[in-house]
Design a protein around this motif. Structure first.
Motif, mmCIF file in Angstrom:
data_model
loop_
_atom_site.group_PDB
_atom_site.id
_atom_site.type_symbol
_atom_site.label_atom_id
_atom_site.label_comp_id
_atom_site.label_asym_id
_atom_site.label_seq_id
_atom_site.Cartn_x
_atom_site.Cartn_y
_atom_site.Cartn_z
ATOM 1 N N ALA A 228 11.877 112.100 -68.893
ATOM 2 C CA ALA A 228 12.939 112.370 -67.927
ATOM 3 C C ALA A 228 14.224 112.861 -68.587
ATOM 4 O O ALA A 228 15.057 113.515 -67.944
ATOM 5 N N GLN A 229 14.391 112.556 -69.887
ATOM 6 C CA GLN A 229 15.597 112.942 -70.616
ATOM 7 C C GLN A 229 15.393 114.156 -71.511
ATOM 8 O O GLN A 229 16.344 114.619 -72.151
ATOM 9 N N ARG A 230 14.183 114.674 -71.529
ATOM 10 C CA ARG A 230 13.851 115.734 -72.478
ATOM 11 C C ARG A 230 14.748 116.972 -72.315
ATOM 12 O O ARG A 230 15.350 117.457 -73.285
ATOM 13 N N GLU A 231 14.828 117.523 -71.132
ATOM 14 C CA GLU A 231 15.612 118.733 -70.924
ATOM 15 C C GLU A 231 17.098 118.482 -71.135
ATOM 16 O O GLU A 231 17.829 119.382 -71.574
ATOM 17 N N HIS A 232 17.540 117.269 -70.830
ATOM 18 C CA HIS A 232 18.934 116.919 -71.077
ATOM 19 C C HIS A 232 19.265 117.053 -72.561
ATOM 20 O O HIS A 232 20.275 117.686 -72.929
ATOM 21 N N TYR A 233 18.421 116.475 -73.425
ATOM 22 C CA TYR A 233 18.696 116.527 -74.860
ATOM 23 C C TYR A 233 18.436 117.914 -75.444
ATOM 24 O O TYR A 233 19.139 118.344 -76.370
ATOM 25 N N ARG A 234 17.475 118.610 -74.910
ATOM 26 C CA ARG A 234 17.179 119.970 -75.378
ATOM 27 C C ARG A 234 18.364 120.897 -75.086
ATOM 28 O O ARG A 234 18.762 121.713 -75.923
ATOM 29 N N THR A 235 18.911 120.769 -73.884
ATOM 30 C CA THR A 235 20.083 121.562 -73.517
ATOM 31 C C THR A 235 21.307 121.114 -74.299
ATOM 32 O O THR A 235 22.119 121.939 -74.745
ATOM 33 N N MET A 236 21.432 119.819 -74.483
ATOM 34 C CA MET A 236 22.563 119.260 -75.226
ATOM 35 C C MET A 236 22.614 119.811 -76.646
ATOM 36 O O MET A 236 23.695 120.154 -77.161
ATOM 37 N N LEU A 237 21.455 119.915 -77.293
ATOM 38 C CA LEU A 237 21.401 120.470 -78.643
ATOM 39 C C LEU A 237 21.923 121.895 -78.664
ATOM 40 O O LEU A 237 22.758 122.260 -79.505
ATOM 41 N N GLY A 238 21.421 122.727 -77.749
ATOM 42 C CA GLY A 238 21.876 124.116 -77.704
ATOM 43 C C GLY A 238 23.363 124.221 -77.433
ATOM 44 O O GLY A 238 24.074 125.014 -78.079
ATOM 45 N N ASP A 239 23.860 123.410 -76.506
ATOM 46 C CA ASP A 239 25.285 123.430 -76.188
ATOM 47 C C ASP A 239 26.123 123.025 -77.406
ATOM 48 O O ASP A 239 27.186 123.605 -77.666
ATOM 49 N N MET A 240 25.658 122.021 -78.130
ATOM 50 C CA MET A 240 26.370 121.532 -79.308
ATOM 51 C C MET A 240 26.459 122.628 -80.380
ATOM 52 O O MET A 240 27.519 122.848 -80.978
ATOM 53 N N VAL A 241 25.343 123.308 -80.597
ATOM 54 C CA VAL A 241 25.309 124.370 -81.610
ATOM 55 C C VAL A 241 26.220 125.528 -81.207
ATOM 56 O O VAL A 241 26.996 126.040 -82.032
ATOM 57 N N ILE A 242 26.140 125.943 -79.959
ATOM 58 C CA ILE A 242 26.971 127.052 -79.500
ATOM 59 C C ILE A 242 28.450 126.683 -79.565
ATOM 60 O O ILE A 242 29.304 127.501 -79.950
#
Length: 221
Positions: A197-211
């Motif tokens: 349930a948290q997978r897409e949240h953390y996947r998006t969070m990683l990309g946002d953090m890098v950008i």
């Protein structure tokens, strides 16, 4: 170690060498990841592959060489995925996000790889340092990052002082921590970092953090 002659097979049947080695490596990967280098037993690996300890020694030479072969194959899997990453048609922001997602997906799908790397760090990376193959394998991701950073800097999207290795560390750290520290983090904070349930949240969070890191204004020295 003294070479060992390949043992004869019953009923005149000789197993395909590549298939046998792959089977041994599959089982050895799980056994080393489960029990660690010191706790893993070649006898147990042999029993689970329906082969013999003698056959494992024939193909790999011993426990140390087998563990090195397991590391070589495990690192080879992610390096091959990095080499196959096609981001040339994407803009720099989308490209670096795709690279981060590749690492995220790989680490999630290969928890044994995470455990093996942790084990090798406990042993001071001595097997990696002694491996000629791993010494040459490098990281195709760094080449991709260099190209993306160059494109982003030329377009004015990214700050000019970002180092490719630093960015690689940033991406890998998040992805590694999420899998390696799942249980301790869950026990301390009551949150499962790899819960579906948290997978897409953390996947998006990683990309946002890098950008955010790549596009942040840098204070003058």
């Amino acid at each position: 170690m003294t070479s060992v002659e390949e043992p004869a097979r019953p009923n005149g049947r000789i197993r395909d060498a590549a298939r046998t080695k792959a089977e041994i490596l599959d089982v050895a990967t799980h056994e080393f990841a489960r029990a660690g280098y010191d706790g893993a037993r070649v006898d147990e690996i042999a029993a689970r592959t329906r082969t013999t300890k003698r056959m494992i020694y024939y193909y790999f030479g011993g426990k140390e060489q087998l563990f090195t072969a397991v590391l070589e194959r495990s690192y080879g899997v992610i390096r091959e995925a990095e080499r196959g990453l096609d981001v040339e048609h994407l803009d720099p922001v989308a490209a670096i996000r795709r690279l981060a997602e590749l690492t995220f997906d790989h680490h999630e799908q290969h928890p044994d790889f995470i455990r093996l790397v942790s084990i090798e760090n406990i042993h001071g990376a001595e097997h990696i340092a002694a491996s000629e193959k791993l010494g040459k394998i490098g990281s195709p991701a760094l080449d991709v990052i260099h190209r993306i950073l160059e494109a982003g800097q030329k377009s004015g999207l990214f700050t000019a002082d970002v180092d490719a290795v630093d960015l690689h560390v940033m991406i890998s750290s998040f992805c590694f921590f999420r899998v390696a520290n799942r249980h301790t983090f869950g026990a301390l904070f009551g949150r499962d970092l790899v819960a579906p349930a948290q997978r897409e949240h953390y996947r998006t969070m990683l990309g946002d953090m890098v950008i955010a890191y790549l596009t942040a204004e840098r204070a003058a020295d």
